[in-house]
Scaffold this motif. Structure first.
Motif, mmCIF file in Angstrom:
data_model
loop_
_atom_site.group_PDB
_atom_site.id
_atom_site.type_symbol
_atom_site.label_atom_id
_atom_site.label_comp_id
_atom_site.label_asym_id
_atom_site.label_seq_id
_atom_site.Cartn_x
_atom_site.Cartn_y
_atom_site.Cartn_z
ATOM 1 N N TYR A 45 30.661 -44.206 -51.416
ATOM 2 C CA TYR A 45 31.513 -43.216 -52.068
ATOM 3 C C TYR A 45 32.870 -43.086 -51.345
ATOM 4 O O TYR A 45 33.919 -43.002 -51.974
ATOM 5 C CB TYR A 45 30.774 -41.871 -52.086
ATOM 6 C CG TYR A 45 31.612 -40.741 -52.588
ATOM 7 C CD1 TYR A 45 31.780 -40.528 -53.953
ATOM 8 C CD2 TYR A 45 32.232 -39.863 -51.686
ATOM 9 C CE1 TYR A 45 32.561 -39.486 -54.419
ATOM 10 C CE2 TYR A 45 33.020 -38.820 -52.147
ATOM 11 C CZ TYR A 45 33.186 -38.641 -53.512
ATOM 12 O OH TYR A 45 33.969 -37.611 -53.965
ATOM 13 N N GLU A 46 32.825 -43.120 -50.018
ATOM 14 C CA GLU A 46 34.039 -42.876 -49.225
ATOM 15 C C GLU A 46 35.130 -43.907 -49.500
ATOM 16 O O GLU A 46 36.323 -43.620 -49.342
ATOM 17 C CB GLU A 46 33.720 -42.893 -47.716
ATOM 18 C CG GLU A 46 32.857 -41.752 -47.227
ATOM 19 C CD GLU A 46 31.413 -41.850 -47.693
ATOM 20 O OE1 GLU A 46 30.930 -42.978 -47.946
ATOM 21 O OE2 GLU A 46 30.758 -40.794 -47.834
ATOM 22 N N VAL A 47 34.748 -45.119 -49.886
ATOM 23 C CA VAL A 47 35.748 -46.163 -50.141
ATOM 24 C C VAL A 47 36.738 -45.688 -51.203
ATOM 25 O O VAL A 47 37.937 -45.921 -51.113
ATOM 26 C CB VAL A 47 35.058 -47.490 -50.585
ATOM 27 C CG1 VAL A 47 36.073 -48.490 -51.105
ATOM 28 C CG2 VAL A 47 34.256 -48.070 -49.433
ATOM 29 N N PHE A 48 36.216 -44.988 -52.207
ATOM 30 C CA PHE A 48 37.104 -44.528 -53.280
ATOM 31 C C PHE A 48 37.636 -43.127 -53.034
ATOM 32 O O PHE A 48 38.719 -42.786 -53.510
ATOM 33 C CB PHE A 48 36.381 -44.590 -54.620
ATOM 34 C CG PHE A 48 35.927 -45.972 -54.960
ATOM 35 C CD1 PHE A 48 36.855 -46.973 -55.204
ATOM 36 C CD2 PHE A 48 34.592 -46.288 -55.002
ATOM 37 C CE1 PHE A 48 36.458 -48.263 -55.496
ATOM 38 C CE2 PHE A 48 34.171 -47.576 -55.296
ATOM 39 C CZ PHE A 48 35.108 -48.559 -55.540
ATOM 40 N N ALA A 49 36.875 -42.329 -52.316
ATOM 41 C CA ALA A 49 37.307 -40.952 -52.072
ATOM 42 C C ALA A 49 38.710 -40.961 -51.477
ATOM 43 O O ALA A 49 39.555 -40.147 -51.814
ATOM 44 C CB ALA A 49 36.327 -40.255 -51.147
ATOM 45 N N ARG A 50 38.974 -41.971 -50.614
ATOM 46 C CA ARG A 50 40.277 -42.020 -49.931
ATOM 47 C C ARG A 50 41.437 -42.344 -50.847
ATOM 48 O O ARG A 50 42.567 -42.012 -50.531
ATOM 49 C CB ARG A 50 40.254 -43.107 -48.857
ATOM 50 C CG ARG A 50 39.103 -42.928 -47.964
ATOM 51 C CD ARG A 50 39.462 -43.273 -46.575
ATOM 52 N NE ARG A 50 38.357 -42.841 -45.742
ATOM 53 C CZ ARG A 50 38.383 -42.860 -44.451
ATOM 54 N NH1 ARG A 50 39.464 -43.263 -43.833
ATOM 55 N NH2 ARG A 50 37.355 -42.466 -43.761
ATOM 56 N N VAL A 83 38.885 -54.317 -52.405
ATOM 57 C CA VAL A 83 39.550 -55.459 -51.771
ATOM 58 C C VAL A 83 39.969 -55.076 -50.351
ATOM 59 O O VAL A 83 39.766 -55.835 -49.397
ATOM 60 C CB VAL A 83 40.788 -55.902 -52.598
ATOM 61 C CG1 VAL A 83 41.571 -56.969 -51.858
ATOM 62 C CG2 VAL A 83 40.364 -56.408 -53.973
ATOM 63 N N VAL A 84 40.527 -53.881 -50.213
ATOM 64 C CA VAL A 84 40.976 -53.449 -48.888
ATOM 65 C C VAL A 84 39.772 -53.225 -47.978
ATOM 66 O O VAL A 84 39.788 -53.583 -46.795
ATOM 67 C CB VAL A 84 41.866 -52.184 -49.003
ATOM 68 C CG1 VAL A 84 42.255 -51.686 -47.622
ATOM 69 C CG2 VAL A 84 43.109 -52.491 -49.828
ATOM 70 N N ARG A 85 38.701 -52.691 -48.526
ATOM 71 C CA ARG A 85 37.464 -52.525 -47.740
ATOM 72 C C ARG A 85 36.982 -53.884 -47.230
ATOM 73 O O ARG A 85 36.638 -54.047 -46.059
ATOM 74 C CB ARG A 85 36.403 -51.834 -48.606
ATOM 75 C CG ARG A 85 35.187 -51.281 -47.873
ATOM 76 C CD ARG A 85 34.068 -52.277 -47.729
ATOM 77 N NE ARG A 85 33.689 -52.884 -49.007
ATOM 78 C CZ ARG A 85 33.332 -54.160 -49.137
ATOM 79 N NH1 ARG A 85 33.303 -54.975 -48.087
ATOM 80 N NH2 ARG A 85 33.010 -54.649 -50.322
ATOM 81 N N GLN A 285 45.259 -49.245 -43.175
ATOM 82 C CA GLN A 285 45.169 -48.407 -41.973
ATOM 83 C C GLN A 285 44.356 -47.145 -42.243
ATOM 84 O O GLN A 285 43.531 -46.743 -41.426
ATOM 85 C CB GLN A 285 46.570 -48.004 -41.539
ATOM 86 C CG GLN A 285 47.007 -48.709 -40.285
ATOM 87 C CD GLN A 285 48.442 -48.346 -39.944
ATOM 88 O OE1 GLN A 285 49.320 -48.385 -40.810
ATOM 89 N NE2 GLN A 285 48.676 -47.995 -38.695
ATOM 90 N N GLU A 286 44.596 -46.564 -43.417
ATOM 91 C CA GLU A 286 43.849 -45.346 -43.766
ATOM 92 C C GLU A 286 42.362 -45.629 -43.884
ATOM 93 O O GLU A 286 41.542 -44.739 -43.733
ATOM 94 C CB GLU A 286 44.373 -44.758 -45.087
ATOM 95 C CG GLU A 286 45.691 -44.024 -44.914
ATOM 96 C CD GLU A 286 46.390 -43.730 -46.249
ATOM 97 O OE1 GLU A 286 47.565 -43.365 -46.206
ATOM 98 O OE2 GLU A 286 45.760 -43.877 -47.320
ATOM 99 N N PRO A 291 47.419 -52.284 -39.399
ATOM 100 C CA PRO A 291 48.517 -52.097 -40.349
ATOM 101 C C PRO A 291 48.603 -53.344 -41.231
ATOM 102 O O PRO A 291 48.597 -54.460 -40.718
ATOM 103 C CB PRO A 291 49.762 -51.986 -39.468
ATOM 104 C CG PRO A 291 49.267 -51.751 -38.081
ATOM 105 C CD PRO A 291 47.868 -52.293 -38.001
ATOM 106 N N ALA A 292 48.634 -53.166 -42.542
ATOM 107 C CA ALA A 292 48.649 -54.319 -43.452
ATOM 108 C C ALA A 292 49.312 -53.906 -44.763
ATOM 109 O O ALA A 292 48.637 -53.543 -45.723
ATOM 110 C CB ALA A 292 47.226 -54.824 -43.695
#
Ligand code: HAM
Length: 418
Positions: A45-50, A83-85, A285-286, A291-292
């Protein structure tokens, strides 16, 4: 039983268009140096919560649930966060250029062009901050739409600036919304939490207020302005026409800098976006990574096809069989001959269940086959098959040696491709 509300089945021959769309996208993406990335359909869930604390897609429309092990998971509502995950987890070398094809789930009110499951083709470049990459992204999406034959398409671009630009702009905007608190009413809390989100509202009673709202472009830092200028220069050099849309801010919290959308003039305004994306320079980064700075887009296959329908391009391909094997005697050679034809590259089929010859011939016609290859017992005894031209008026037929039939059909197919 029926499929869940707002979720579509795609049947043949309509599905042949999906093959077409996906193949064209894959071929273009690979030519641009992108590799296919596959990620799970569910994430923590946290992957999208952000990515969407202030967006409806995450707050109200996400399909999240607790699994049997007590973990809170969510069906993917969009493609960028996974993708970022994956980037943060695997740390591939940068720039990391990937494309994807995936279903997304949003519990929206279904209507034409807006579904609870929709499929996106998308691309992302992770780990590089160069305006030329922004241009390449847009070029990829633009060229893909052109490949499909779409002409009635407008490209909208904007810059959301860097953090410094946005902070200055947010303050000005909050003051502006507060001055219009009576009109904004119950949405004021949202306006305070994310003042930019109000900008892309389609509420007709707000149109005037939005029209006169301060514009982000006036608050861009020198660096952001230079980045955006280079993006425009790049697009011009490629002959890609665009409009600057000062109120285009896009729906997710992660966007920074360049944002863009492709609007189809052939679709209803409320669902006319056939693709959209932008930079998200801080998301990696979040999500706990290095950093990317990154950029990408997603494009909805259902909407692309609706736009194709409206423009009369990319019709469904009619399946064309080269040959239909007909066997009145039901010999086992049907199995063998069919395999031989297929292995030699011909599209071939048969009827099943020992049907009478007439029914088999009717099935051959119905399948739209070019030739019927008939295994009569008498001719078979002499090593011959009978070939009937199903497109000739008088049902012209001839004998061909069984051993040569695959080559015979191939030669005719190559002479006159159907
Ligand atoms: P999005 O604008 O929410 O962005 O979706 C991208 C595209 O998916 C839309 O332009 C539209 O074609 C299609 N789409 C969205 N919602 C629906 C729906 N309910 N029914 C049918 N089609 C829909 C994103 O999802 C971002 N992840 C794009 C991105 C990638 N930004 C950076 N990288």
């Amino acid at each position: 039983m029926r499929a869940p509300k707002g979720m579509l089945d795609v049947l043949p021959p309509e599905s042949s268009r999906w093959i077409d769309v996906v193949t064209r996208f894959a071929s273009r993406a690979e030519r641009f140096g992108y590799g296919l990335l596959l990620t799970p359909i569910v994430e923590h869930y946290e992957v999208f919560a952000r990515v969407g604390e202030t967006t409806d897609v995450v707050r109200k429309e996400m399909y999240d649930f607790v699994d049997r092990g007590g973990r809170r998971l969510a069906l993917r509502p969009e493609g960028t966060a996974p993708v970022v995950r994956a980037f943060v987890q695997h740390r591939p070398a940068t720039p990391w250029k990937v494309w994807y094809l995936a279903p997304n789930f949003r519990a929206e009110q279904p209507q034409a062009g807006r579904y609870r499951q929709h499929w996106q083709l998308g691309a992302e470049v992770i780990g590089i901050d160069d305006p030329d990459v922004d241009v390449e992204m847009i070029e990829l999406l633009w060229g893909f739409c052109a490949d499909l034959g779409l002409r009635n398409v407008r490209l909208l671009v904007n810059s959301m600036g860097d953090a410094e630009s946005r902070t200055r702009y947010r303050d000005v905007l909050i003051d502006y919304w507060r001055a219009h608190a009576a009109l904004i009413g119950g949405e004021m809390e949202r306006a305070d939490a994310n003042p930019l989100r109000i900008l892309d509202s389609k509420r007709p009673d707000w149109a005037d207020m939005l029209e006169r709202a301060p514009q982000l472009g006036e608050y861009l830092s020198d660096e952001s302005a230079a980045h955006f200028a280079r993006v425009q220069e790049g697009l011009q050099s490629l002959g890609i026409s665009f409009e600057i849309a000062p109120r285009l801010v896009r729906g997710f919290d992660y966007y920074t800098s360049t944002v863009f959308e492709l609007a189809s003039g052939a679709l209803d305004v409320a669902q006319n976006a056939i693709g959209g994306g932008g930079r998200y320079d801080r998301l990696a980064q979040e999500m706990g990574g290095p950093p990317a700075p990154s950029i990408g887009f997603g494009s909805g296959i259902e909407r692309l096809l609706l736009a194709c329908d409206a423009e009369g391009v990319l019709p469904a391909a009619v399946a064309r069989l080269d040959a239909f094997v007909v066997d009145p005697g039901g010999s086992v050679d049907t199995v063998h001959l069919l395999a031989e034809l297929r292995e030699s590259g011909l599209a071939a089929d048969r009827a099943y269940g020992n049907r009478p010859m007439k029914k088999q011939m009717a099935a051959a016609d119905k399948a739209g086959a070019r030739w019927a290859v008939i295994l009569f017992e008498r001719e078979a005894g002499r090593g011959m098959v009978v070939v009937r031209d199903l497109r000739s008026e008088d049902g012209a037929q001839q004998e061909v040696p069984r051993a040569e039939i695959a080559a015979w059909l191939r030669m005719r197919k190559d002479e006159a491709p159907s």
